[in-house]
Design a protein around this motif. Structure first.
Motif, PDB file in Angstrom:
ATOM      1  N   SER A  11       0.807  -1.223   0.000  1.00 42.91           N
ATOM      2  CA  SER A  11       0.000   0.000   0.000  1.00 42.91           C
ATOM      3  C   SER A  11       0.841   1.274   0.000  1.00 42.91           C
ATOM      4  O   SER A  11       0.324   2.348  -0.295  1.00 42.91           O
ATOM      5  N   VAL A  12       2.135   1.178   0.332  1.00 37.03           N
ATOM      6  CA  VAL A  12       2.987   2.371   0.335  1.00 37.03           C
ATOM      7  C   VAL A  12       4.077   2.302  -0.733  1.00 37.03           C
ATOM      8  O   VAL A  12       4.947   3.171  -0.794  1.00 37.03           O
ATOM      9  N   GLN A  13       4.039   1.293  -1.574  1.00 32.52           N
ATOM     10  CA  GLN A  13       5.084   1.129  -2.591  1.00 32.52           C
ATOM     11  C   GLN A  13       4.838   1.958  -3.846  1.00 32.52           C
ATOM     12  O   GLN A  13       5.769   2.373  -4.514  1.00 32.52           O
ATOM     13  N   ASP A  14       3.583   2.188  -4.186  1.00 32.01           N
ATOM     14  CA  ASP A  14       3.252   2.864  -5.429  1.00 32.01           C
ATOM     15  C   ASP A  14       2.959   4.332  -5.148  1.00 32.01           C
ATOM     16  O   ASP A  14       1.918   4.656  -4.554  1.00 32.01           O
ATOM     17  N   PHE A  15       3.849   5.214  -5.526  1.00 36.67           N
ATOM     18  CA  PHE A  15       3.655   6.645  -5.337  1.00 36.67           C
ATOM     19  C   PHE A  15       4.400   7.386  -6.438  1.00 36.67           C
ATOM     20  O   PHE A  15       5.311   6.850  -7.066  1.00 36.67           O
ATOM     21  N   GLU A  16       3.983   8.616  -6.655  1.00 36.91           N
ATOM     22  CA  GLU A  16       4.627   9.436  -7.680  1.00 36.91           C
ATOM     23  C   GLU A  16       6.017   9.842  -7.191  1.00 36.91           C
ATOM     24  O   GLU A  16       6.170  10.429  -6.126  1.00 36.91           O
ATOM     25  N   ASP A  17       7.017   9.498  -7.972  1.00 33.38           N
ATOM     26  CA  ASP A  17       8.396   9.864  -7.665  1.00 33.38           C
ATOM     27  C   ASP A  17       9.014  10.459  -8.929  1.00 33.38           C
ATOM     28  O   ASP A  17       9.576   9.754  -9.759  1.00 33.38           O
ATOM     29  N   PRO A  18       8.882  11.780  -9.109  1.00 32.52           N
ATOM     30  CA  PRO A  18       9.383  12.400 -10.330  1.00 32.52           C
ATOM     31  C   PRO A  18      10.897  12.295 -10.484  1.00 32.52           C
ATOM     32  O   PRO A  18      11.407  12.397 -11.593  1.00 32.52           O
ATOM     33  N   PHE A  19      11.611  12.066  -9.399  1.00 31.47           N
ATOM     34  CA  PHE A  19      13.068  11.931  -9.493  1.00 31.47           C
ATOM     35  C   PHE A  19      13.443  10.632 -10.200  1.00 31.47           C
ATOM     36  O   PHE A  19      14.468  10.549 -10.857  1.00 31.47           O
ATOM     37  N   ARG A  84       7.944   9.516   1.442  1.00 39.03           N
ATOM     38  CA  ARG A  84       7.303   8.342   0.841  1.00 39.03           C
ATOM     39  C   ARG A  84       8.309   7.235   0.586  1.00 39.03           C
ATOM     40  O   ARG A  84       7.991   6.056   0.752  1.00 39.03           O
ATOM     41  N   ARG A  85       9.517   7.584   0.173  1.00 40.63           N
ATOM     42  CA  ARG A  85      10.562   6.562  -0.011  1.00 40.63           C
ATOM     43  C   ARG A  85      10.898   5.907   1.327  1.00 40.63           C
ATOM     44  O   ARG A  85      11.116   4.708   1.397  1.00 40.63           O
ATOM     45  N   ALA A  88       8.156   3.539   2.182  1.00 38.98           N
ATOM     46  CA  ALA A  88       8.206   2.363   1.300  1.00 38.98           C
ATOM     47  C   ALA A  88       9.299   1.397   1.740  1.00 38.98           C
ATOM     48  O   ALA A  88       9.159   0.185   1.599  1.00 38.98           O
ATOM     49  N   GLY A  89      10.383   1.924   2.297  1.00 39.60           N
ATOM     50  CA  GLY A  89      11.479   1.077   2.733  1.00 39.60           C
ATOM     51  C   GLY A  89      11.308   0.485   4.118  1.00 39.60           C
ATOM     52  O   GLY A  89      11.956  -0.501   4.462  1.00 39.60           O
ATOM     53  N   VAL A  90      10.434   1.081   4.915  1.00 39.92           N
ATOM     54  CA  VAL A  90      10.299   0.680   6.313  1.00 39.92           C
ATOM     55  C   VAL A  90       9.059  -0.170   6.581  1.00 39.92           C
ATOM     56  O   VAL A  90       9.100  -1.099   7.371  1.00 39.92           O
ATOM     57  N   MET A  91       7.976   0.134   5.923  1.00 37.55           N
ATOM     58  CA  MET A  91       6.690  -0.488   6.255  1.00 37.55           C
ATOM     59  C   MET A  91       6.627  -1.938   5.780  1.00 37.55           C
ATOM     60  O   MET A  91       6.840  -2.227   4.609  1.00 37.55           O
ATOM     61  N   GLY A  92       6.317  -2.823   6.711  1.00 41.89           N
ATOM     62  CA  GLY A  92       6.128  -4.238   6.399  1.00 41.89           C
ATOM     63  C   GLY A  92       4.655  -4.533   6.141  1.00 41.89           C
ATOM     64  O   GLY A  92       3.773  -3.803   6.587  1.00 41.89           O
ATOM     65  N   THR A  93       4.394  -5.609   5.430  1.00 41.22           N
ATOM     66  CA  THR A  93       3.022  -5.998   5.115  1.00 41.22           C
ATOM     67  C   THR A  93       2.287  -6.393   6.393  1.00 41.22           C
ATOM     68  O   THR A  93       2.647  -7.380   7.037  1.00 41.22           O
ATOM     69  N   PRO A 137      14.864  -1.402   5.682  1.00 41.55           N
ATOM     70  CA  PRO A 137      14.396  -2.114   6.867  1.00 41.55           C
ATOM     71  C   PRO A 137      13.291  -3.135   6.604  1.00 41.55           C
ATOM     72  O   PRO A 137      13.214  -4.145   7.298  1.00 41.55           O
ATOM     73  N   SER A 138      12.447  -2.898   5.597  1.00 46.04           N
ATOM     74  CA  SER A 138      11.386  -3.868   5.312  1.00 46.04           C
ATOM     75  C   SER A 138      11.939  -5.145   4.689  1.00 46.04           C
ATOM     76  O   SER A 138      11.201  -6.104   4.484  1.00 46.04           O
ATOM     77  N   GLN A 139      13.231  -5.166   4.412  1.00 53.05           N
ATOM     78  CA  GLN A 139      13.871  -6.345   3.831  1.00 53.05           C
ATOM     79  C   GLN A 139      14.904  -6.938   4.794  1.00 53.05           C
ATOM     80  O   GLN A 139      15.825  -7.638   4.384  1.00 53.05           O
ATOM     81  N   MET A 140      14.755  -6.624   6.083  1.00 54.57           N
ATOM     82  CA  MET A 140      15.638  -7.167   7.115  1.00 54.57           C
ATOM     83  C   MET A 140      14.773  -7.737   8.229  1.00 54.57           C
ATOM     84  O   MET A 140      13.829  -7.103   8.675  1.00 54.57           O
TER      85      MET A 140
END
Length: 181
Positions: A11-19, A84-85, A88-93, A137-140
């Protein structure tokens, strides 16, 4: 069996990232604009240098705009995109919280808990945390090991089955350059 790609909260992976849409050249130009604007605000350099920097700044801003990049809009989005990044990196399912899962990965050493319990991190790829930057962190997964078991070697591949708790914590881990939060 669970896969690593399942762990981050979708739910937090898909967001507008113009960079993300910038080419490497455009990204370099954005950084160049930021540096030149900083110099301008600091009133650094001689009058001649400041004039040259202003010309370079105008040329770079015009080139970005001609390529469809509105630099002011983009820079105003920095903090929002950074937050948002981070999420996306911290929040687990959340659906996995409290569930028994099985996951294959590699063991990275960690300092023992204050009570002496051995601890390690399960990471998706060999070498993470010691030879390359740690994963998000969501991958550790912080694993409290049985007192009678420790890995035979660093980055030993293992398959773990156990109850997972989705709970962000901040711990120091050993990476190549020393301790990292």
């Amino acid at each position: 069996m669970l896969d690593w790609i399942d762990l981050p909260d979708p739910s937090v992976q898909d967001f507008e990232d113009p960079f993300r849409d910038l080419s490497p050249e455009q990204f370099d130009d954005v950084l160049f604009v930021v540096r030149l604007r900083g110099r301008s605000r600091q009133q650094a350099g001689t009058d001649e240098e400041r004039q040259k920097w202003q010309e370079l700044l105008s040329e770079t801003e015009d080139a970005l705009l001609a390529g469809g990049t509105n630099i002011d809009w983009l820079l105003n989005r920095r903090e929002l995109v950074a937050e948002r990044r981070r999420k996306a990196g911290v929040m687990g399912t959340p659906q996995f919280d409290g569930q028994t899962i099985t996951l294959t990965g590699f063991v990275a050493p960690a300092p023992n808990d204050p009570d002496g319990q051995p601890v390690a991190y399960l990471v998706p790829e060999r070498g993470m945390c010691s030879h390359v930057p740690p994963p998000p962190p969501s991958q550790m997964i912080r694993v409290r090991l049985k007192k009678d078991w420790t890995p035979n070697y660093v980055h030993q591949p293992i398959r773990l089955t156990g109850k997972i708790t989705i709970d962000a914590t901040e711990q120091a881990i050993v990476v190549m350059d020393g301790l990292e939060p």
